[in-house]
Design a protein around this motif. Sequence first.
Motif, PDB file in Angstrom:
ATOM      1  N   SER A  10       7.910  -0.739  -9.037  1.00 22.52           N
ATOM      2  CA  SER A  10       7.375  -0.497 -10.378  1.00 22.52           C
ATOM      3  C   SER A  10       6.729  -1.759 -10.930  1.00 22.52           C
ATOM      4  CB  SER A  10       8.490  -0.034 -11.319  1.00 22.52           C
ATOM      5  OG  SER A  10       8.933   1.247 -10.937  1.00 22.52           O
ATOM      6  N   PHE A 157       3.296   1.374 -14.286  1.00 24.86           N
ATOM      7  CA  PHE A 157       2.990   2.076 -13.046  1.00 24.86           C
ATOM      8  C   PHE A 157       4.318   2.352 -12.338  1.00 24.86           C
ATOM      9  CE2 PHE A 157      -1.524   1.900 -13.105  1.00 24.86           C
ATOM     10  CZ  PHE A 157      -1.860   0.724 -13.768  1.00 24.86           C
ATOM     11  N   ALA A 159       5.777   3.464  -9.366  1.00 20.18           N
ATOM     12  CA  ALA A 159       5.491   3.765  -7.970  1.00 20.18           C
ATOM     13  C   ALA A 159       6.522   4.704  -7.359  1.00 20.18           C
ATOM     14  CB  ALA A 159       5.423   2.470  -7.161  1.00 20.18           C
ATOM     15  N   GLN A 167       4.787   5.853  -1.015  1.00 16.17           N
ATOM     16  CA  GLN A 167       5.696   4.756  -1.364  1.00 16.17           C
ATOM     17  C   GLN A 167       5.785   3.736  -0.239  1.00 16.17           C
ATOM     18  OE1 GLN A 167       9.465   5.228  -3.276  1.00 16.17           O
ATOM     19  NE2 GLN A 167       8.941   7.213  -4.156  1.00 16.17           N
ATOM     20  N   LEU A 170       2.604   1.737  -0.265  1.00 19.59           N
ATOM     21  CA  LEU A 170       2.579   0.800  -1.386  1.00 19.59           C
ATOM     22  C   LEU A 170       3.483  -0.401  -1.124  1.00 19.59           C
ATOM     23  CD1 LEU A 170       2.672   3.308  -4.382  1.00 19.59           C
ATOM     24  CD2 LEU A 170       0.770   1.820  -3.757  1.00 19.59           C
ATOM     25  N   LYS A 174       2.070  -4.178  -1.198  1.00 18.41           N
ATOM     26  CA  LYS A 174       2.526  -5.108  -2.233  1.00 18.41           C
ATOM     27  C   LYS A 174       2.675  -6.517  -1.681  1.00 18.41           C
ATOM     28  CE  LYS A 174       5.958  -5.669  -5.874  1.00 18.41           C
ATOM     29  NZ  LYS A 174       7.209  -5.175  -6.480  1.00 18.41           N
ATOM     30  N   TYR A 181      -2.825  -3.222  -3.645  1.00 16.19           N
ATOM     31  CA  TYR A 181      -1.635  -2.536  -4.159  1.00 16.19           C
ATOM     32  C   TYR A 181      -1.883  -1.973  -5.552  1.00 16.19           C
ATOM     33  CZ  TYR A 181       3.007  -2.210  -6.351  1.00 16.19           C
ATOM     34  OH  TYR A 181       4.115  -1.797  -7.046  1.00 16.19           O
ATOM     35  N   GLN A 182      -2.432  -2.795  -6.435  1.00 12.60           N
ATOM     36  CA  GLN A 182      -2.668  -2.337  -7.793  1.00 12.60           C
ATOM     37  C   GLN A 182      -3.746  -1.259  -7.839  1.00 12.60           C
ATOM     38  OE1 GLN A 182      -2.780  -5.167 -10.974  1.00 12.60           O
ATOM     39  NE2 GLN A 182      -1.748  -6.736  -9.767  1.00 12.60           N
ATOM     40  N   GLU A 184      -4.418   0.926  -5.431  1.00 11.46           N
ATOM     41  CA  GLU A 184      -3.868   2.167  -4.882  1.00 11.46           C
ATOM     42  C   GLU A 184      -2.912   2.843  -5.861  1.00 11.46           C
ATOM     43  OE1 GLU A 184      -4.457   3.959  -2.254  1.00 11.46           O
ATOM     44  OE2 GLU A 184      -6.017   2.623  -1.501  1.00 11.46           O
ATOM     45  N   LEU A 185      -2.194   2.033  -6.645  1.00 12.82           N
ATOM     46  CA  LEU A 185      -1.242   2.602  -7.600  1.00 12.82           C
ATOM     47  C   LEU A 185      -1.902   3.632  -8.510  1.00 12.82           C
ATOM     48  CD1 LEU A 185       1.049  -0.284  -8.872  1.00 12.82           C
ATOM     49  CD2 LEU A 185       1.783   1.915  -7.966  1.00 12.82           C
ATOM     50  N   SER A 186      -3.120   3.330  -8.949  1.00 13.53           N
ATOM     51  CA  SER A 186      -3.786   4.202  -9.910  1.00 13.53           C
ATOM     52  C   SER A 186      -4.420   5.421  -9.261  1.00 13.53           C
ATOM     53  CB  SER A 186      -4.865   3.418 -10.673  1.00 13.53           C
ATOM     54  OG  SER A 186      -5.853   2.929  -9.778  1.00 13.53           O
ATOM     55  N   LEU A 189      -0.633   8.100  -7.550  1.00 17.71           N
ATOM     56  CA  LEU A 189       0.390   8.706  -8.402  1.00 17.71           C
ATOM     57  C   LEU A 189      -0.058  10.087  -8.869  1.00 17.71           C
ATOM     58  CD1 LEU A 189       1.503   5.631 -10.538  1.00 17.71           C
ATOM     59  CD2 LEU A 189       2.630   6.631  -8.544  1.00 17.71           C
TER      60      LEU A 189
END
Length: 340
Positions: A10, A157, A159, A167, A170, A174, A181-182, A184-186, A189
């Motif tokens: 997270s 975020f 995750a 997961q 990610l 990370k 990483y950041q 892909e997070l957006s 999800l």
Amino acid sequence: MKFKFLSGLSLICTLWPALAETSIKPQSAYLLPHAEKSVLTDLVRVSADMLVAAGERGHILLSSDGKSWQQSPTPLQSSLNSVYFVNPNHGWAVGHDASIIASTDGGKSWQLQQFLPELDKPLFDVFFTDEQHGFAVGAYGLFYRTKDGGQSWQQEFHAELANADDQAMLAELKDSDPEGYQAELSSVLPHINRVFANKERLVMVGEAGFWAVSTDGGTSWQRQPEFYNGSLFSVSQSAQNTLFAVGLRGNAFRSSDNGQSWQQIALSSPATLNSVVAADGLVWLFGNSGVIFKSQDDGQSFQLIPQTEGKAVLNGITVGKDLVLATEVGIKTVQQVVSQ
């Protein structure tokens, strides 16, 4: 009011002041003579004598009886998707442009707290545990939290809401590629469509069968195994502690063991279901094509309420013996259908 393990992945990013981050300035909603006939997406009871509806073009409507409606001034024209009041005075509404507006006088006036049109993502629901602490959720896992009544909002975020494969991806990114990483997070999800609270926990549902629970007021979440692979648009729980979830193409489900197992509900219409409301011993399903289902046996069976006008019903509440509905053509009333 609405009756809608934090992993090491997270990430929390502060984005306040949100109003200053865009060159596009919000415009106040137009006050229209027949705003109660515009598209309305949500409807809640604030107190025994006050109802609040929200909808397109920033419209907020108030009524003391479900029959006569007055439009309240709002500071934006973004379509609103959800409204929530934590008590008779303090409420919030969220919608497109990741917008958040707030009221401290029962919906008579509204203040802009967040407006991010350049983000190009809508918020779908909002929930508060008290006047200070709440969060708003939406597309692509959009998640904003406030601890000061909305004076500031921080984006989070989560995750842990991604599926297992994402997961793992990610976790690898990370360490090896923080920027990737950041990014892909957006994108990985899920859309979060609705939040429901009972005394013990929060439940939220979304796309592709996504659902998750929180036992600490929404600080951390645990994704649950999917029981359906289509989008879920609403979740609720009856006084008998039966969970209900509804979604695309008339798919509806009930669980009598707190979500450990789910049974599909047989319905006579394949219309997409937008909301489920369990209150006063009845369970209501509201959907497209004017579909309304009522159950008097805790969701074991449902009766279709005939409608002459096949317009989408987004949400509804009971007022006496009548149903008051938020629909794609405004407020509608179905008389004398509330009975045991």
